[in-house]
Structures are given as structure tokens and as C-alpha cells.
Scaffold this active site. Sequence first.
Site, short mmCIF file in Angstrom:
data_model
loop_
_atom_site.label_atom_id
_atom_site.label_comp_id
_atom_site.label_asym_id
_atom_site.label_seq_id
_atom_site.Cartn_x
_atom_site.Cartn_y
_atom_site.Cartn_z
N GLU A 202 9.48 15.21 15.99
CA GLU A 202 9.88 14.98 14.59
C GLU A 202 8.97 16.01 13.55
O GLU A 202 7.65 16.12 13.54
CB GLU A 202 9.64 13.89 14.12
CG GLU A 202 10.18 13.55 12.58
CD GLU A 202 9.89 11.82 12.22
OE1 GLU A 202 8.69 11.51 12.47
OE2 GLU A 202 11.06 11.56 11.71
N SER B 125 4.91 7.10 10.39
CA SER B 125 5.06 7.87 11.78
C SER B 125 4.77 6.96 13.05
O SER B 125 4.32 5.95 12.83
CB SER B 125 3.86 8.78 11.83
OG SER B 125 2.58 8.38 12.29
N GLU C 47 9.28 0.81 11.01
CA GLU C 47 10.52 1.76 10.77
C GLU C 47 9.72 3.10 11.00
O GLU C 47 8.91 3.17 10.13
CB GLU C 47 10.98 1.27 9.41
CG GLU C 47 12.38 2.02 9.32
CD GLU C 47 12.17 3.51 9.12
OE1 GLU C 47 12.38 4.29 10.03
OE2 GLU C 47 12.53 3.83 7.68
N LYS D 93 0.84 -1.12 0.11
CA LYS D 93 -0.06 0.06 0.19
C LYS D 93 0.78 1.30 -0.11
O LYS D 93 1.68 1.64 1.06
CB LYS D 93 -0.73 0.01 1.21
CG LYS D 93 -2.17 0.76 0.93
CD LYS D 93 -2.01 2.29 0.84
CE LYS D 93 -2.01 2.89 2.28
NZ LYS D 93 -1.82 4.50 2.19
N GLU E 125 3.22 7.53 15.71
CA GLU E 125 1.90 7.63 15.92
C GLU E 125 1.07 6.65 15.45
O GLU E 125 0.38 5.60 16.10
CB GLU E 125 1.33 8.88 15.66
CG GLU E 125 -0.22 9.06 16.03
CD GLU E 125 -0.82 10.49 15.68
OE1 GLU E 125 -0.03 11.11 15.04
OE2 GLU E 125 -2.03 10.75 15.93
N CYS F 82 13.06 10.06 7.91
CA CYS F 82 12.93 9.81 9.28
C CYS F 82 14.31 9.68 10.09
O CYS F 82 14.39 9.99 11.06
CB CYS F 82 12.28 8.24 9.23
SG CYS F 82 13.16 7.27 8.18
#
Lengths: 288, 490
Positions: free
Chosen positions: B401, B249, B270, B196, B251, B304
Site C-alpha cells: 500500500e 495501517s 479498518e 484519539k 501493521e 485505504c
Amino acid sequence: MSEPTGRAEVRRTCKLFVGGAFPRSESGRSYVVSAADGTPLANAALASRKDARDAVVAARGALFGWAGATAYNRGQVLYRVAEMLEGRRAQLAAEVGLAEGLRPAAARRAVDASVDRLVWYAGWADKVAQVLGASNPVAGPYFNFSVPEPTGVVVVLAPQKSSLLGLVSVLAPVVVTGNTAVVVASEDRPVPAVSFAEALATGDVPAGVVNVLTGRTAELAPVLAGHMDVDGIDITGAPYRAREELERLAAANLKRVLALDDVPETQPTLRRTRAFVEIKTVWHPVGT
Amino acid sequence: MTDVEARTEGAAGPVFAYAPAPESRDIVHLDAEYGLFIGGEFRPAATGRTFTTVDPATEEPLASVAEAGGGDVDRAVAAARAAYEGGWGKMRGRERAKYLFRIARIIQERARELAVLESLDNGKPIRESRDVDVPLAAAHFFYYAGWADKLEYAGFGPSPRPLGVAGQVIPWNFPLLMAAWKLAPALAAGNTCVLKPAETTPLSALFLAQICQEADLPPGAVNVVTGAGATGAAVVAHPGVDKVAFTGSTEVGKEIRRTVAGSRKRLTLELGGKAANVVFEDAPIDQAIEGIVNGIFFNQGHVCCAGSRLLVHEPVAELVVDRLRQRLATLRLGDPLDKNTDIGAVNSAEQLAKIRRLADAGSEEGAERWSPRCTLPERGFWFPPTVFTGVSQSHRIAREEIFGPVLSVLTFRTPAEAVAKANNTPYGLSAGVWTEKGSLILWMAQHLEAGVVWANTYNRFDPASPFGGYQESGFGREGGRHGLEAYLDV
């Protein structure tokens, strides 16, 4: 258990093992532990959530020193634990036999296997990095290598059935790489774990590297699974139905979670050790 | 052209002018509509729903893309399962290898086209898509192709088994490269995949699906379901998926962790980072400046592992910040397809709003904000390179971030203080260290809690090099022998 004539036995108080000391539960609670046949054996400390948090503090405090020790040193310390257990084989076999309802020969085999397993893992201390690490041939002028490092503070919910061999089988692979551990012993069979802690205390294991709690797994496990200063958790000893909730709680700080059913293994592998190491990769340019 | 809130003191303007050097976009032929790639064929979503992907540099629509619903995800998982139980799953490793080598070769052959496509859909400079994203994607397939018939040598026992169907959800910052990071090891190990891609960058994954067709990859081994968060959530939650791999993320990573709890699905994550880039007084300053710039301004900071916290040794703090400002004044922001461009477009309006919000918080909390003189194109999503000095550890710009071209500068006095500050974060993906002292490099590398430590370099990637985080940056590694573990039942 009183004896009408002759010598009265000196009974042992089964306490927690936290930060190298043997406190009772701060809650003042204890619970009755019975042998496999139902005979009352001892009172064990019934650890509270506060005891669990104290154990995490102790494990965190010990992490820097233990993770920073040389692998050779960690290997010797674990081997020394095996030495301490070797001298207590008779006591441990009696306790394992009572706890698990084993015949003496089977209990002795379980104890011998526990000692041998510790020796097996002790020997891994200074080899893990060679087997799990790597030198990586990147397409450029860089020196690049990967090493395994300890994950940090790891909670171990020890297997419920195998009171000593199960405990050793889940604890040794965690601490051999430099993690520190908070162990929740088998709820109904904690006595061999208490004796194991007493053996640890007489060996060279630094205070706080291994902390042993006795009590209700269902009470302690959620606190530890959701604890923000715990880095990993082996939930092997949790009831199957509790796993989903523990894994969900562990998401709070993305703990590494291990749930394997084959404990104690007849032949251990590095699988449990791999679960609680972090691979660190370092790059540096090559040039003149 | 709009003027940016920017202060330019201490910075020189561009030292010399450049003529535009645009890469031709004609090499990419875009269809008006793209379907889902399921069972080896492209097809519209069952609901007929679509969404539009835009060029973030111009806000012009690029194509209409099918939005996969639950039924489409069902079909994709079923196709992957059939391929796992059929052609791909039964194929010998040495045959699987040849398909992966083919894919690597086709990516190389179509490199220029893919680079332009990636810059169009993502907004990143062509210099980066051409020199980093596309070659690394090809290299990743080439690397893992070679593992397909050598899995018994990977250190996981004599006959490691694949897991089954892998559901893989990837982000928008390196769309093609992340697809390669996910697909190549999964396929090499014998799994089949439902991928996806991110909602704002679906195109290169669909081109990769075409490449799979071109390589005659058995139908269903790779399926691509485009869509937004709901599509990804359907893939992750699908009971027919055996393994979930997610890059994105922290979250969302935690949400995925909760979703798969109790399911026995294998999971690798990751996630985010807030990397410290530590510069000591004896560092090679010119190289360090380049490393700082590459660390935070590579890919507009949509990385990241970006070196978003610069920790400078006090004795050289002023010097480093001055030199950094001079260097930033020479960066060229603009058309991603221009071969001179250093800073491209921010990927989406949503991301731009997030960057603005956090940068504003930096100013409000008292840090000093600086950007070079820089005019932003009127259309599209743009944010100038920005440096905050006087940042303290409690500031949001030092903790959260930003995922944009925003650097927070902090200082330290001793190596121990540098380590304490660097590790003062729930993340742990990467770190940088700059010094000429070898023993200090190794000491720092030991003590930095990060999955990747770049010493006297930054933001280097290679298929042979494991990549992944400590703590809340996720778990599992991608790349190298270690990257196979995520896709094997070991």
C-alpha cells in the site's frame, strides 16, 4: 475386553477425517481414550501438526466449490447429514453416554438435540443472506446492496465437554454459509466426533468441507491459530488460559476469532454464523 | 518552483488556464493552543506537553495541541465511564437521538468553516473537503441518530445492549469523517467514547468536540485525547475500555490485535488496502477514465480503498493508458484552498518520504514511470500524480500500500485472470469493475474478495452503506445497519 466364549467383537479404529478420507495420523501416533468412568474405550489417532496443515490444505481445496454451491444445495447437504445421524442415533447415544458419563435417556436427548440442531441450521442456508444482507438506501443514483459471504477456511476447536451436541453447535453455523472447516474434536471425548465424521462421509458433504482431527488441543490449536491460510478460528474449545496466546497468534493474518462460552446453547442464534461471514457491499449507478 | 522528474510524452498540457479561485481561510478562527477534551471541558495535558500541527501545503504551524499522556487517558476513560454509568448510559434512545441530530445540524451549519479547517490541517483540496468529507460527516450523524431509538429493529435481538466505553483511534486521511464514522454509531448505541485523532490532523476532531459542547451533549459522552502513537496505544491498552475501534495501517492493526488478546475487549479494525480496479474491453471508457482518476487520485491517494492497481483488459490497455495520461495532464495540483485544485498536498513529510521510497522501488524494479508535466510548489509536501506501466505482480508497487497518488497498471486477458490477479493480495477492502455487461459485473462482484465492490463507479461512500474489509484489511463494518454491530453486545 476379550470374551471367553461366543463372538469376538469387531473393534473400530478411530481415524482422522481429512479431505474426505480416513487416514491415520502421519505421525503414526495414537492415544488411549477412556470412558467417563475411566474404562479404556478405544485408541484414537493423535493428530500431528502436519496433519493439521494437511487438513487446512483440504479445507482450502474444498472452499471454492462449497462457497460457490447454491444455498439451497448447501441446505440439502446439511439436512442429509441430519438424515445420516438419525439412523445412527443408537450408536451415537451409546458413545455419548460413555464419553460424557450420561444416563441413557440424557445421552439420547443430547443426540436428538444434535440432529435437530443440524436441521435448524440446514434451514438457514438459504435464509441467512436475506436476514444478514441488506438493500441500502444511499443518497444518490446508485443501486447498493450488501450480502454475507463465507470468511473462508475456519478452524473450530470443539467444546471439550459436550462431545456431539457441542461439536454440531459450533460446526454447523460455520459451514452453513459456505465456509469449510477444520475441527479439532474434544480431546478426551473424541469417539462421537469420529462417528460423526463417518456419518458425514456417507452423506453428500463434499470432501474437504469438514475435516475432523483428534488429538491434543494444546498441540494443534497454536499451529492452526497461527496458520496463514486459515481465515477464522472459533477457540471456544480451548482452555481459558490458552485464549490470550491463540488470539495473539491469530493476529498474524488477522483471523476472525470467536470465543463464546455458552456451548451448547439451549436455543441457538445466528451469533456464531455472523462471526464467520464477510459483508460485501456492491454499488452500481442507476441511470438511462 | 522545482521541476519534477517527469516524462510527458503522449500527454497534452492543460487545455486552458484557470484564474485562482481561493476559498477564504478567514472563516476559520484558530486558537494558538488547543487542550484535550475531557469530561466536557478543554484542558491542557497533565504533563503540559504539546505538539504543533502544520499546514502541509505551506509547512506553516497552525496551532499547538496538547499531547495526552497516560494520566490524561486515565481521566478521559474515567469521564467516559462516568458518563456511561450516568447521563448518557441511562438516557432513553429517543433522547440520545436528538443530541445526534443536533450535532448533524451544527456540522451542516458550520460546513464551510469545517471544510476550510480540514483542508488547512490535512492538505486535501477544498473541493473534496467541501463536497465529500463534511457533508458525509453530517450525514453520518443524521443516519445514526435515527437508529438510537430503533435498536431493537436492527436484527440483533429484542433489546441489544451497548458495550460501554469505546476507545477509538482514527487516521489522518479523513479526520472529521473518520471521527463521525466512529462517534455516531457508538453514541447511537448508547456507548461513550474516547477518541484519539491522528497526530498530524487533530484540529477537526477538536472542533467537533466544540460542536458537542454546543449541542449540550452530556459531559464525558465524547472525550478527545490528542497525541501520537503512544497516546493511541494507551487508549487501546486501557483496562477501562470495553471496545476498541481502529482505522489505520494493517501493521498497527495487528499490533492492536495482539494488545487486546485475552482482554475480552471487542475489536473492529479498518485497515489497509491494495484495491484492483478492473477495466474490461467493453467498458464505457470515458467513465472508466474518470473512475480510475477518482479511484487513485482522490485525496492524493491517501485512501485505504484507493484503486491503486489498475487491471486493464489487454485489447484496450494502450487506449486506456493513453486516455488516462491525457486526462492526468489536465489535473491541477496546488493550493488546497483553491476551488480549482484537484490534487492537494501530501499530509506529512513522513508520508511523502514513504511515497517516494515506494515509487523509487517501482522504477528500480523495472516498471515504467510517468507523470504529467507538473510543477510542485517549493514549500510543503507534494507528489505529482504518477502512473507505472509494465508492472508485474511481484513488484512492490503492486503489492504494498503506497497511500499516495501512484497508480500501478497491469493487464489481463480473461475474467478468471482478472479475478486471480485482483485477489492476489493479503488485503481485501475494495475493488472496482468496469464493463457494460451486467452478468459480468455480477460475476466479478461475486468473485472479488473485497468488502466493497464499485461497479462502473468508484470511491462512493454513504452512511447507509456498510464499509470494511476482508482478510488483512480488517474486520467489522462501518456504516449501515451492519455498523451498529460493532457497538452492541450481540
